[in-house]
Design an enzyme around this catalytic site. Structure first.
Site, short mmCIF file in Angstrom:
data_model
loop_
_atom_site.label_atom_id
_atom_site.label_comp_id
_atom_site.label_asym_id
_atom_site.label_seq_id
_atom_site.Cartn_x
_atom_site.Cartn_y
_atom_site.Cartn_z
CB ALA A 23 2.18 4.84 2.58
NE ARG A 35 8.86 19.27 0.44
CZ ARG A 35 8.10 19.41 -0.64
NH1 ARG A 35 7.47 20.56 -0.87
NH2 ARG A 35 7.93 18.42 -1.49
CD GLU A 94 9.30 10.88 -12.89
OE1 GLU A 94 9.27 11.53 -11.84
OE2 GLU A 94 8.26 10.48 -13.47
CG ASN A 106 2.57 9.99 -13.64
OD1 ASN A 106 1.44 9.55 -13.51
ND2 ASN A 106 3.65 9.40 -13.15
NE ARG A 164 -14.19 10.59 32.35
CZ ARG A 164 -13.84 10.18 33.58
NH1 ARG A 164 -14.31 10.82 34.65
NH2 ARG A 164 -13.05 9.17 33.74
CE LYS A 197 -16.27 6.05 35.43
NZ LYS A 197 -15.33 5.33 36.31
CE1 TYR A 256 -9.54 4.79 42.33
CE2 TYR A 256 -8.89 7.09 42.59
CZ TYR A 256 -8.55 5.76 42.35
OH TYR A 256 -7.25 5.42 42.10
C1 UD1 Z 1 6.08 10.54 -8.83
C2 UD1 Z 1 6.15 10.13 -10.30
C3 UD1 Z 1 5.89 11.36 -11.17
C4 UD1 Z 1 4.55 11.99 -10.81
C5 UD1 Z 1 4.51 12.28 -9.31
C6 UD1 Z 1 3.13 12.74 -8.94
C7 UD1 Z 1 7.78 8.33 -10.39
C8 UD1 Z 1 9.14 7.93 -10.77
N1 UD1 Z 1 7.43 9.59 -10.58
O1 UD1 Z 1 7.15 11.43 -8.61
O2 UD1 Z 1 5.87 10.99 -12.54
O3 UD1 Z 1 4.35 13.16 -11.56
O4 UD1 Z 1 4.81 11.10 -8.56
O5 UD1 Z 1 3.10 13.09 -7.60
O6 UD1 Z 1 6.99 7.49 -9.94
N2 UD1 Z 1 7.31 5.92 -2.57
C9 UD1 Z 1 7.50 4.70 -1.95
N3 UD1 Z 1 8.69 4.06 -2.12
C10 UD1 Z 1 9.69 4.56 -2.90
C11 UD1 Z 1 9.47 5.80 -3.53
C12 UD1 Z 1 8.27 6.45 -3.34
O7 UD1 Z 1 6.62 4.22 -1.24
O8 UD1 Z 1 10.73 3.91 -3.00
C13 UD1 Z 1 6.04 6.62 -2.36
C14 UD1 Z 1 6.22 7.95 -1.64
O9 UD1 Z 1 6.05 7.80 -0.26
C15 UD1 Z 1 5.14 8.81 -2.26
C16 UD1 Z 1 4.95 8.24 -3.65
O10 UD1 Z 1 5.50 6.93 -3.62
O11 UD1 Z 1 3.90 8.68 -1.58
C17 UD1 Z 1 5.61 9.10 -4.70
O12 UD1 Z 1 6.98 9.10 -4.50
P1 UD1 Z 1 7.89 10.34 -4.81
O13 UD1 Z 1 9.30 9.93 -4.65
O14 UD1 Z 1 7.40 11.51 -4.06
O15 UD1 Z 1 7.61 10.54 -6.38
P2 UD1 Z 1 7.66 11.90 -7.16
O16 UD1 Z 1 9.06 12.32 -7.31
O17 UD1 Z 1 6.70 12.84 -6.60
#
Ligand code: UD1
Ligand code: CA
Length: 471
Positions: A9, A15, A156, A172, A335, A353, A389
């Protein structure tokens, strides 16, 4: 073997066009990232790790009171593989089945996670990838299989040849179950020689294949569980799916809804059998509704409990306890600390309240009751108010059993009305009223016989003479 879930996360979520991290945005009554954490918990995870990065403090705060959740900060966002390395560096080696989830993918079910773990354990796989076949695979990592159908690698989208982009349609989901021990031993083999210069967690699949470690792919049975949120439009779509899921579960368990599209129920709310939820009802947080209740329309209850047989109409309530067979509304505002005892009634345009309304007592119209303890069988006349109050301090009002308060009474706290006391309408009560006494505070009424008729005659004469002066 302890089971671990790691929720990625750290992403910003540009976006969303927001000053807050994406995963802190709410889906119904909980932040996005709360949902996969809770699914992991329900699937039996002993340890849950959230990888935070963008807006780390805001995300950490979400789990401040959850002892089973740890947050690890990924200061540089160098890819999903790097996120996992950061966890290993902060907390030590992975142990037992280690599930990877995304903080922006809130529809994942606990059963799906549990199946993924079971599949991985029973097959002794180093890794199982949850896969899907979306109608548009653009952007997703693609699953490459050998001629026997065994998984070879995840490539990828940006690293695929145009031919692979067109033919590899199995994708994936980004959700995996790893064997913790083998992941710890081999994760450092991931490098960043790829189109995005990132450490891809997906590379583990190819690495294991080359080592001869067994890997597996499991096709998801319900693709909607894998929907991610990247924009507020997708947030609304995911919210609609979750709303339906929760409402259908409630209806299946015996709850009636006139229009389930107009009812929003939070993640941990319960509603008893034969209760009815009317349109524009929102039930949030730690709210629990008993059996045979009618809630709504136009009602929002937060952290509120409602016992059997109560009805709550057009009402907003926060941290309130509503006991059995109480009737509330239409248009009441309850409340924090309001406690309506069995069979009591709080009516129209009434605000309560931090007060106890005794058994069978009634506050039917246009009243404010704050910081008050009220006994049983009390009747509060329309428009009566506890003046709690003084501009600096709050003061308490005590109303005994069977007190009758006439309309338009001000009770200036601190003040006590003893059992069975009677207060005349329009009194301003500033001192205690003993049990059984009558208290009246108002100026004496003046009656002048014939005055109104004489006055009207005089005014009409003046008008007929065209005079403007007042009589
Ligand atoms: C990733 C997968 C892809 C898959 C897709 C599905 C990889 C390299 N690719 O791509 O195969 O189809 O998810 O949605 O894993 N995040 C971190 N730290 C980081 C990078 C990402 O916490 O350094 C978290 C992001 O916040 C996100 C999740 O990991 O919640 C996915 O990262 P994102 O960069 O969106 O991966 P995708 O390009 O979607
Ligand atoms: Ca008065």
């Amino acid at each position: 073997m302890p089971m671990t879930a790691i929720v990625l996360a750290a992403g910003e979520g540009t976006r969303m066009k927001s000053r807050h991290p994406k995963v802190a945005h709410k889906l119904l009554d909980r932040p996005l990232v709360w949902w996969p954490v809770n699914a992991a918990r329900k699937a039996g995870a002993d340890r849950i790790v959230v990888v935070v990065g963008h807006g780390a403090d805001e995300v950490r705060a979400i789990f401040a009171n959850d002892s089973d959740v740890e947050c690890v900060e990924q200061t540089k966002r160098l890819g999903t593989g790097h996120a996992m390395m950061s966890v290993r560096d902060a907390l030590g080696d992975f142990e037992g089945p280690t599930v990877v989830l995304y903080g922006d993918t809130p529809l994942m079910r606990a059963e799906t996670i549990a199946n993924l773990v079971e599949h991985t354990k029973s097959g002794h796989y180093a890794c199982t990838v949850l896969t899907m076949s979306p109608s548009d695979p653009t952007g997703y990592g693609r699953i490459k299989r050998d001629t026997n159908g065994e998984v070879l690698a995840i490539i990828e989208h940006k690293d695929c040849t145009p031919e692979e982009q067109a033919t590899l349609t199995e994708c994936n989901s980004g959700i995996y179950c790893f064997c913790g021990r083998r992941l710890s031993e081999n994760i450092d083999k991931i490098d960043n020689n790829n189109a995005q210069g990132e450490y891809y967690l997906t590379d583990m699949v190819g690495i294991y294949r080359e080592m001869g470690e067994p890997v597996s792919a499991l096709l998801a049975t319900d693709d909607s569980e894998l929907l991610g949120v990247n924009s507020r439009i997708q947030l609304a779509q995911v919210t609609k799916i979750m709303q339906r899921r929760i409402n259908e579960e409630l209806m299946a368990s015996g709850v009636t809804m006139l229009d389930p599209d107009q009812v929003w129920v939070g993640a941990e709310v319960s509603v008893g059998q034969d209760s009815e939820l009317l349109p524009q009802t929102m039930l949030w947080g730690n709210t629990h509704i008993g059996r045979d209740c009618i809630i709504g329309p136009n009602t929002r209850l937060t952290d509120t409990s409602v016992a059997d047989g109560a009805s709550v109409e057009e009402t907003v309530a926060l941290q309130t306890i509503i006991e059995a067979n109480v009737t509330v509304g239409p248009r009441a505002y309850l409340r924090p600390g309001a406690h309506l005892l069995e069979g009591s009634h709080v009516g129209t345009h009434v605000e309560i309240k931090n007060s106890t309304i005794g058994r069978g007592s009634k506050v039917p119209h246009l009243s404010y009751i704050g910081d008050t303890t009220m006994g049983e069988g009390v009747n509060i006349g329309a428009g009566s108010i506890t003046c709690n109050y003084d501009g600096v301090f709050k003061h308490h009002t005590t109303i005994g059993d069977n007190v009758f308060v006439g309309s338009d009474t001000m009770m200036v706290a601190p003040v006590t009305l003893g059992d069975g006391a009677l207060v005349g309408a329009s009194s301003c009560i500033t001192s205690d009223v003993p049990a059984g006494a009558l208290a009246v505070e108002r100026s004496e009424q003046v009656v002048l016989k014939g005055y109104a008729v004489a006055r009207m005659e005089r005014l009409k004469q003046i008008k007929a003479q065209g005079k403007r002066e007042q009589a």
